[in-house]
Scaffold this motif. Structure first.
Motif, PDB file in Angstrom:
ATOM      1  N   SER A  30      -9.522  -2.650  -0.103  1.00  0.00           N
ATOM      2  CA  SER A  30     -10.416  -1.412  -0.342  1.00  0.00           C
ATOM      3  C   SER A  30      -9.275  -0.476  -1.220  1.00  0.00           C
ATOM      4  N   PHE A  31      -9.697   0.359  -2.026  1.00  0.00           N
ATOM      5  CA  PHE A  31      -8.861   1.245  -2.664  1.00  0.00           C
ATOM      6  C   PHE A  31      -8.295   2.137  -1.738  1.00  0.00           C
ATOM      7  N   LEU A  32      -8.996   2.522  -0.835  1.00  0.00           N
ATOM      8  CA  LEU A  32      -8.683   3.703  -0.001  1.00  0.00           C
ATOM      9  C   LEU A  32      -7.711   3.265   1.233  1.00  0.00           C
ATOM     10  N   GLY A  33      -7.436   1.637   1.086  1.00  0.00           N
ATOM     11  CA  GLY A  33      -6.801   1.212   2.264  1.00  0.00           C
ATOM     12  C   GLY A  33      -5.301   1.520   2.008  1.00  0.00           C
ATOM     13  N   PHE A  34      -4.643   1.748   0.751  1.00  0.00           N
ATOM     14  CA  PHE A  34      -3.465   2.099   0.113  1.00  0.00           C
ATOM     15  C   PHE A  34      -3.318   3.603   0.784  1.00  0.00           C
ATOM     16  N   PHE A  35      -4.269   4.563   0.592  1.00  0.00           N
ATOM     17  CA  PHE A  35      -3.985   6.106   0.988  1.00  0.00           C
ATOM     18  C   PHE A  35      -4.112   6.118   2.400  1.00  0.00           C
ATOM     19  N   TRP A  36      -4.648   5.094   3.273  1.00  0.00           N
ATOM     20  CA  TRP A  36      -4.669   4.986   4.789  1.00  0.00           C
ATOM     21  C   TRP A  36      -3.469   4.845   5.120  1.00  0.00           C
ATOM     22  N   SER A  37      -2.567   3.890   4.404  1.00  0.00           N
ATOM     23  CA  SER A  37      -1.421   3.519   4.888  1.00  0.00           C
ATOM     24  C   SER A  37      -0.271   4.431   4.527  1.00  0.00           C
ATOM     25  N   LEU A  38      -0.815   5.433   3.664  1.00  0.00           N
ATOM     26  CA  LEU A  38       0.261   6.669   3.516  1.00  0.00           C
ATOM     27  C   LEU A  38       0.155   7.662   4.293  1.00  0.00           C
ATOM     28  N   LEU A  39      -0.877   7.744   5.218  1.00  0.00           N
ATOM     29  CA  LEU A  39      -1.311   8.876   6.198  1.00  0.00           C
ATOM     30  C   LEU A  39      -0.117   8.832   7.111  1.00  0.00           C
ATOM     31  N   ASN A  40       0.482   7.871   7.652  1.00  0.00           N
ATOM     32  CA  ASN A  40       1.498   7.942   8.800  1.00  0.00           C
ATOM     33  C   ASN A  40       2.667   8.642   7.959  1.00  0.00           C
ATOM     34  N   PRO A  41       3.380   8.364   7.011  1.00  0.00           N
ATOM     35  CA  PRO A  41       4.611   9.030   6.348  1.00  0.00           C
ATOM     36  C   PRO A  41       3.887  10.685   6.193  1.00  0.00           C
TER      37      PRO A  41
END
Lengths: 290, 247
Positions: A30-41
């Motif tokens: 998913s395209f959003l997957g990348f942004f999800w993984s940026l949520l932590n930092p």
């Protein structure tokens, strides 16, 4: 060693396919997957900024940008080591059945994390532009120092690859290494200038006996030196707030310390060569671990 | 006739540990107690398999059959001796080893095919054939965590046989899927042999051995005990089973 490298080159297509697979799994198609993984930092940096700016009253301007510039590389280091530590172990069922150069497994973890890191850096630049616009285009987000970023990335990659090869190979035989690793990385976070500055350490030690020596020792930690360098390369120099005799004063940013960086480069390349050597020595024993 | 596999005086020993879990803690705490035992699995084995032959390895558990297959597929490094292999080897993976549960059937085909030594282009060319063979048309776009074990085995088998290997290595996985699929597998093995492919397999199923193998190698205690035509060796190997299996 040359023969191992040639064999690895022959299987480069498989390496790339494995990187693609890891990224697919991480982003779950998913395209959003990348942004999800940026949520932590992003959340971490937001919390740190609030704590430092408002609870601890640190008035260094653009504090969040400084934290992010050091935290993203640290996160790359952290995630790569944790991912690759398990890479060989979880693939043992395949390793027991099919021949391919085993170093592909940790290398795929490293490469996919590196790609992720580069994407995160892109987002960081967008963030900088945002900050630039909000502060009324005061200080330019980029300086000529940016040219040094590729060199920095290469040194960082050497360090991470070497360590990942060592850890992934040892973790096959000693499965508790990953627990020791996660504790080690947690502690590393505190002795690396991420929530504070290299300058904070410098001014805290400068009046002490052997202060200069201690400061050099502190920068023997390659991650500390790399984090400091990332800040200097990615961001314009700016005054930081440090404590002097218990009083908060603004001090100018220190110049990049090339001796520290040189030593870090030597350490990183040394670890890379040793790690590759060790991995190749141990890789035939993975399937027959006692 | 050319030789496909030539094995000369191969030896393999393993270090056996009795200390249990592999961890730094145990090895630090119990380093004195760690009992390590050397286990000789293969003891100077010689073997030559010509191209186009279908060879069954038989023998009791622990005789070294699987170790020998692993040595041929370059999984283990021999302690001493040489192995010469001419041609591409494809191991048949058991129940989808190397599949990732969150990826779809198609993605796993690509990845598994490449692990088995195909290039990306080659896999993409073969994808349709693989899907056809595995009969998974309706499920190929779903993550394989939803597959049943039979479906996984079918997919794994379908990929392995489309690698276009010269030598097929099968370790006890022939009996996958239902009856029609099993028949398909046997048909494939027949056609594979007609094309001149070499097959090396391990099986404890006497019927399978008699059905496909034309040569049997009986391993015992890390050495070749008997080597010869299937019928002859199987008579010696299972002297009492003949009456029950022949109608």
């Amino acid at each position: 060693m040359r023969e191992n490298l040639r064999e690895l080159w022959k299987f480069r297509e498989l390496l790339w396919a494995m990187v693609e697979r890891e990224l697919r799994i991480r982003y779950k198609n998913s395209f959003l997957g990348f942004f999800w993984s940026l949520l932590n930092p992003l959340v971490t940096v937001a919390v740190m900024t609030v704590v430092f700016k408002y609870l601890m009253q640190n008035s260094t301007p653009n504090f969040s940008a400084y934290v992010l510039a050091a935290y993203l590389p640290f996160l790359f280091f952290n995630m790569t080591l944790l991912d690759s530590a398990q890479s060989v172990l979880v693939s043992l069922p395949v390793v027991r059945k099919v021949y391919f150069p085993r170093e592909i497994l940790p290398l795929a973890s490293i490469a996919s994390n590196f790609i992720h890191f580069l994407l995160a850096l892109l987002v960081f630049f967008v963030y900088l532009f945002g900050l630039w616009a909000v502060t009324g285009f005061d200080i330019s987000p980029f300086t000529y120092r940016m040219w040094f970023l590729p060199v920095l990335l290469v040194v960082n990659l050497c360090l991470v690859t070497g360590l990942a090869l060592i850890i992934s190979a040892l973790n096959v035989f000693y499965e508790d290494i990953k627990y020791i690793l996660s504790v080690g990385l947690y502690l590393l976070f505190f002795i690396t200038p991420i929530m504070y500055f290299s300058e904070t350490v410098f001014y805290a030690l400068t009046d002490k006996p052997n202060g200069k020596l201690l400061y050099d020792l502190y920068h023997l930690n390659p991650v500390a030196t790399l984090s400091t360098m990332y800040r200097k390369v990615l961001l314009a120099p700016q005054d930081v707030q440090v404590l002097k005799d218990g009083v908060a004063v603004m001090e100018g940013v220190q110049k990049a310390n090339w001796i520290h960086f040189g030593i870090t480069t030597l350490i990183s390349v040394g670890i890379l060569i040793y790690g590759y050597h060790l991995f190749n020595k141990l890789k035939w024993k993975f399937v027959e671990k006692p | 006739m050319k030789t496909a596999i030539k094995i000369q005086d191969i030896r393999k020993d393993f270090i056996l540990s009795h200390s249990g879990a592999a961890s730094l803690k145990t090895s630090l705490l119990w380093w004195k107690k760690a009992k390590r035992e050397k286990l000789d699995v293969l003891k100077g084995l010689n073997l030559e398999i010509p191209e186009g032959e279908c060879v069954a390895l038989i023998g009791r558990n622990g005789a070294g059959k699987s170790t020998l297959l692993s040595l041929i597929s370059k999984i283990y490094k021999p302690t001493s001796g040489t192995i010469e292999v001419n041609g591409r080897i494809a191991p048949l993976l058991e129940l989808g080893a190397g599949f990732h549960p969150d990826l779809t059937g198609l993605e796993n085909i690509l990845f598994n095919g490449m692990i088995l030594g195909l290039t990306r282009k080659e896999v993409l060319e073969r994808t349709q054939q693989i899907v056809d063979f595995s009969e998974l048309h309706t499920h190929i776009d779903t993550p394989i965590r939803t597959y049943s074990s039979g479906m996984l085995a079918r997919l794994g088998f379908a990929i392995a046989i489309h690698v276009d290997a010269d030598i097929l290595i099968v370790d006890e996985v022939l009996a996958v899927g239902d009856y029609t699929f099993e028949k398909k597998c046997y048909d494939f093995i027949d056609s594979f042999r007609k094309k001149g492919g070499t097959i090396l397999f391990v099986s404890h199923n006497a019927d399978t051995v008699k059905r496909v193998a034309d040569r049997c190698i009986w391993l015992e205690d890390g050495q070749v005990k008997r080597d010869g035509p299937t019928a002859e060796i199987m008579r010696e190997y299972q002297p009492d089973s003949d009456s029950s299996t022949t109608p």
